[in-house]
Design a protein around this motif. Sequence first.
Motif, PDB file in Angstrom:
ATOM      1  N   ALA A 112       0.836  -1.207   0.000  1.00 38.71           N
ATOM      2  CA  ALA A 112       0.000   0.000   0.000  1.00 38.71           C
ATOM      3  C   ALA A 112       0.868   1.253   0.000  1.00 38.71           C
ATOM      4  CB  ALA A 112      -0.925  -0.006   1.207  1.00 38.71           C
ATOM      5  N   ARG A 113       1.965   1.231   0.747  1.00 36.89           N
ATOM      6  CA  ARG A 113       2.881   2.369   0.794  1.00 36.89           C
ATOM      7  C   ARG A 113       3.502   2.611  -0.593  1.00 36.89           C
ATOM      8  NH1 ARG A 113       6.831   1.598   5.485  1.00 36.89           N
ATOM      9  NH2 ARG A 113       4.990   2.019   6.704  1.00 36.89           N
ATOM     10  N   GLN A 114       3.903   1.542  -1.278  1.00 30.48           N
ATOM     11  CA  GLN A 114       4.482   1.675  -2.625  1.00 30.48           C
ATOM     12  C   GLN A 114       3.456   2.234  -3.603  1.00 30.48           C
ATOM     13  OE1 GLN A 114       5.769  -2.340  -3.318  1.00 30.48           O
ATOM     14  NE2 GLN A 114       7.690  -2.076  -2.198  1.00 30.48           N
ATOM     15  N   GLU A 115       2.233   1.734  -3.526  1.00 34.26           N
ATOM     16  CA  GLU A 115       1.169   2.223  -4.408  1.00 34.26           C
ATOM     17  C   GLU A 115       0.884   3.702  -4.141  1.00 34.26           C
ATOM     18  OE1 GLU A 115      -0.677   0.750  -6.945  1.00 34.26           O
ATOM     19  OE2 GLU A 115       0.868  -0.797  -6.826  1.00 34.26           O
ATOM     20  N   GLN A 116       0.886   4.084  -2.898  1.00 38.89           N
ATOM     21  CA  GLN A 116       0.650   5.481  -2.542  1.00 38.89           C
ATOM     22  C   GLN A 116       1.765   6.372  -3.081  1.00 38.89           C
ATOM     23  OE1 GLN A 116       0.814   6.397   1.662  1.00 38.89           O
ATOM     24  NE2 GLN A 116      -0.861   7.859   1.425  1.00 38.89           N
ATOM     25  N   GLN A 117       2.994   5.900  -2.997  1.00 33.50           N
ATOM     26  CA  GLN A 117       4.127   6.666  -3.508  1.00 33.50           C
ATOM     27  C   GLN A 117       4.018   6.860  -5.018  1.00 33.50           C
ATOM     28  OE1 GLN A 117       6.549   8.109  -1.512  1.00 33.50           O
ATOM     29  NE2 GLN A 117       6.935   9.217  -3.402  1.00 33.50           N
ATOM     30  N   VAL A 118       3.609   5.826  -5.734  1.00 38.03           N
ATOM     31  CA  VAL A 118       3.427   5.931  -7.184  1.00 38.03           C
ATOM     32  C   VAL A 118       2.360   6.973  -7.507  1.00 38.03           C
ATOM     33  CG1 VAL A 118       2.584   4.679  -9.223  1.00 38.03           C
ATOM     34  CG2 VAL A 118       4.271   3.602  -7.697  1.00 38.03           C
ATOM     35  N   ARG A 119       1.244   6.931  -6.789  1.00 42.00           N
ATOM     36  CA  ARG A 119       0.165   7.910  -7.024  1.00 42.00           C
ATOM     37  C   ARG A 119       0.640   9.330  -6.733  1.00 42.00           C
ATOM     38  NH1 ARG A 119      -2.941   3.948  -4.498  1.00 42.00           N
ATOM     39  NH2 ARG A 119      -3.028   5.143  -2.552  1.00 42.00           N
ATOM     40  N   HIS A 120       1.391   9.493  -5.656  1.00 43.24           N
ATOM     41  CA  HIS A 120       1.891  10.833  -5.325  1.00 43.24           C
ATOM     42  C   HIS A 120       2.871  11.338  -6.385  1.00 43.24           C
ATOM     43  CE1 HIS A 120       0.910  10.482  -0.755  1.00 43.24           C
ATOM     44  NE2 HIS A 120      -0.152  10.575  -1.512  1.00 43.24           N
ATOM     45  N   ASN A 121       3.724  10.444  -6.866  1.00 43.00           N
ATOM     46  CA  ASN A 121       4.670  10.843  -7.911  1.00 43.00           C
ATOM     47  C   ASN A 121       3.950  11.252  -9.188  1.00 43.00           C
ATOM     48  OD1 ASN A 121       6.842  10.385  -6.240  1.00 43.00           O
ATOM     49  ND2 ASN A 121       7.294   8.355  -7.049  1.00 43.00           N
ATOM     50  N   ARG A 122       2.850  10.584  -9.517  1.00 45.05           N
ATOM     51  CA  ARG A 122       2.073  10.940 -10.708  1.00 45.05           C
ATOM     52  C   ARG A 122       1.432  12.315 -10.544  1.00 45.05           C
ATOM     53  NH1 ARG A 122      -0.590   5.190 -11.273  1.00 45.05           N
ATOM     54  NH2 ARG A 122       1.079   4.129 -12.400  1.00 45.05           N
ATOM     55  N   LEU A 123       1.013  12.633  -9.327  1.00 40.72           N
ATOM     56  CA  LEU A 123       0.421  13.948  -9.089  1.00 40.72           C
ATOM     57  C   LEU A 123       1.475  15.062  -9.229  1.00 40.72           C
ATOM     58  CD1 LEU A 123      -1.876  13.226  -6.018  1.00 40.72           C
ATOM     59  CD2 LEU A 123      -2.596  13.798  -8.344  1.00 40.72           C
ATOM     60  N   LEU A 124       2.683  14.754  -8.757  1.00 43.17           N
ATOM     61  CA  LEU A 124       3.763  15.745  -8.841  1.00 43.17           C
ATOM     62  C   LEU A 124       4.276  15.928 -10.262  1.00 43.17           C
ATOM     63  CD1 LEU A 124       5.751  14.805  -5.623  1.00 43.17           C
ATOM     64  CD2 LEU A 124       4.323  16.822  -5.981  1.00 43.17           C
ATOM     65  N   ASP A 125       4.335  14.813 -10.983  1.00 36.83           N
ATOM     66  CA  ASP A 125       4.831  14.848 -12.367  1.00 36.83           C
ATOM     67  C   ASP A 125       3.980  13.928 -13.227  1.00 36.83           C
ATOM     68  OD1 ASP A 125       6.189  15.010 -14.737  1.00 36.83           O
ATOM     69  OD2 ASP A 125       8.102  14.264 -13.953  1.00 36.83           O
ATOM     70  N   PRO A 126       2.966  14.473 -13.881  1.00 38.28           N
ATOM     71  CA  PRO A 126       2.033  13.646 -14.675  1.00 38.28           C
ATOM     72  C   PRO A 126       2.704  12.913 -15.838  1.00 38.28           C
ATOM     73  CG  PRO A 126       1.219  15.904 -14.460  1.00 38.28           C
ATOM     74  CD  PRO A 126       2.585  15.871 -13.885  1.00 38.28           C
ATOM     75  N   HIS A 127       3.928  13.245 -16.163  1.00 39.81           N
ATOM     76  CA  HIS A 127       4.610  12.608 -17.281  1.00 39.81           C
ATOM     77  C   HIS A 127       5.343  11.342 -16.873  1.00 39.81           C
ATOM     78  CE1 HIS A 127       3.558  16.070 -19.634  1.00 39.81           C
ATOM     79  NE2 HIS A 127       4.150  16.869 -18.761  1.00 39.81           N
TER      80      HIS A 127
END
Length: 128
Positions: A112-127
């Motif tokens: 869950a922590r890894q998935e959350q990190q991926v989602r946060h990274n996508r919000l910071l950099d949509p590319h």
Amino acid sequence: MTFAKYNSLKDNYTMQSIYLDELGRVIFSCDQLFSAPTLSPDQLMDQFPLVMSIFPSLLTPPLTRDLITIPGVQSEDPPLVGIFDFHFSVIGKTETIVHWQIQDLTQKYQHARQEQQVRHNRLLDPHV
């Protein structure tokens, strides 16, 4: 996370049941995660300060028979290393017994922590 992946993680855990008397002495433990009977009440409470803090309130009248759950308890000290859900209930008719269940959900919480990190990274950099 896919639904199938979540289901495989939520059912993949080890659980230990520990029964404690009113003084915090181990009456029984299945020892799936660590050997509880080898610890004195003082050692057990010192090892698990969260249990030490909640234990008196479990024994204060009126005694609750409801299940109390504390999710996501992270421990980095042996004998218990990982992320766990703690469940407490008070049982017994002639004597008060605290039933403490420790559910090892380290894999679930790490995923869950890894998935959350991926989602946060996508919000910071949509590319990404």
